[in-house]
Design an enzyme around this catalytic site. Structure first.
Site, PDB file in Angstrom:
ATOM      1  N   ASP A 119      -8.008 -59.048  42.637  1.00  0.00           N
ATOM      2  CA  ASP A 119      -6.841 -58.671  41.829  1.00  0.00           C
ATOM      3  C   ASP A 119      -5.672 -59.547  42.238  1.00  0.00           C
ATOM      4  OD1 ASP A 119      -8.140 -56.609  40.448  1.00  0.00           O
ATOM      5  OD2 ASP A 119      -7.652 -55.128  41.972  1.00  0.00           O
ATOM      6  N   ASP A 133      -9.006 -56.311  33.994  1.00  0.00           N
ATOM      7  CA  ASP A 133      -8.330 -55.016  33.870  1.00  0.00           C
ATOM      8  C   ASP A 133      -7.423 -54.977  32.637  1.00  0.00           C
ATOM      9  OD1 ASP A 133      -9.525 -54.280  36.286  1.00  0.00           O
ATOM     10  OD2 ASP A 133      -7.773 -54.872  37.465  1.00  0.00           O
TER      11      ASP A 133
END
Length: 193
Positions: A119, A133
């Site tokens: 991430d 995401d």
């Protein structure tokens, strides 16, 4: 089956963008350090997530892997009932996001099926995510709006394909059969001569 190329092309584009940005983050960012983009509102920060969104399920990475695999299969199955090219594209975006994070779960450290998702987009300290995401959350939001406005994405299960074929070729769906021998009408006509 015109849905297949669109579904897979859109999914591949999302997967490629997701993996390219993850590789960029791994090479350009130091783990944990923030690089502001829009002040505190948006920044880049490299994080390795073993759980789901908001670090839920941390420590149960293998469960997240199984869920991601099930979601991937479900998206492919349900995409077959998509009613429009928009619906197929939405399924493709969601599929690309699911596969993008599944790749991390399967191939990244610490090992197969337990890999941590890369991430890098920090949203005001609320959570850190990635392109996959964004794809998943974006599709979920659009699907929610479409369902609230009564715009279905899927054809009803069951005879949906037969109904679609009938709409495209109404002559094939006519109820009573036409006489097989058209010569009966011509036999009634008086010969000219």
């Amino acid at each position: 089956m015109t849905w297949r190329p669109t579904l897979w092309l859109v999914a591949l584009a999302v997967i490629a963008l997701d993996q390219i940005t993850k590789q960029w983050a791994l090479s350009a960012l130091e783990p944990g350090q923030k690089q502001p983009v829009l002040g505190d509102l948006l920044s880049f920060q490299l994080v390795f997530n073993s759980g789901a969104a908001f670090s839920l399920g941390d420590g149960y990475t293998w469960v997240m892997t199984i869920i991601a695999a099930a979601v991937t299969v479900g998206l492919v199955v349900f995409a077959r009932r998509a009613q429009s090219r928009l619906a197929v594209s939405l399924f493709g975006i969601g599929l690309g996001g699911a596969i993008g994070n599944l790749i991390d779960r399967l191939l990244r450290d610490p090992g197969f099926g337990q890999g941590h998702v890369v991430d890098m987009i920090n949203y005001n300290g609320w959570f850190v995510g990635n392109v996959a995401d964004l794809a998943i959350v974006g599709v979920a939001a659009v699907v929610l709006v479409m369902s609230l406005t009564n715009r279905p994405l899927l054809a009803p299960s069951g005879g949906a394909r037969d109904g679609a074929a009938s709409a495209e070729h109404p002559s094939e769906a006519s109820s009573p059969a036409q006489p097989a021998d058209a010569s009966t009408d011509s036999a009634r006509e008086e010969p000219r001569g």
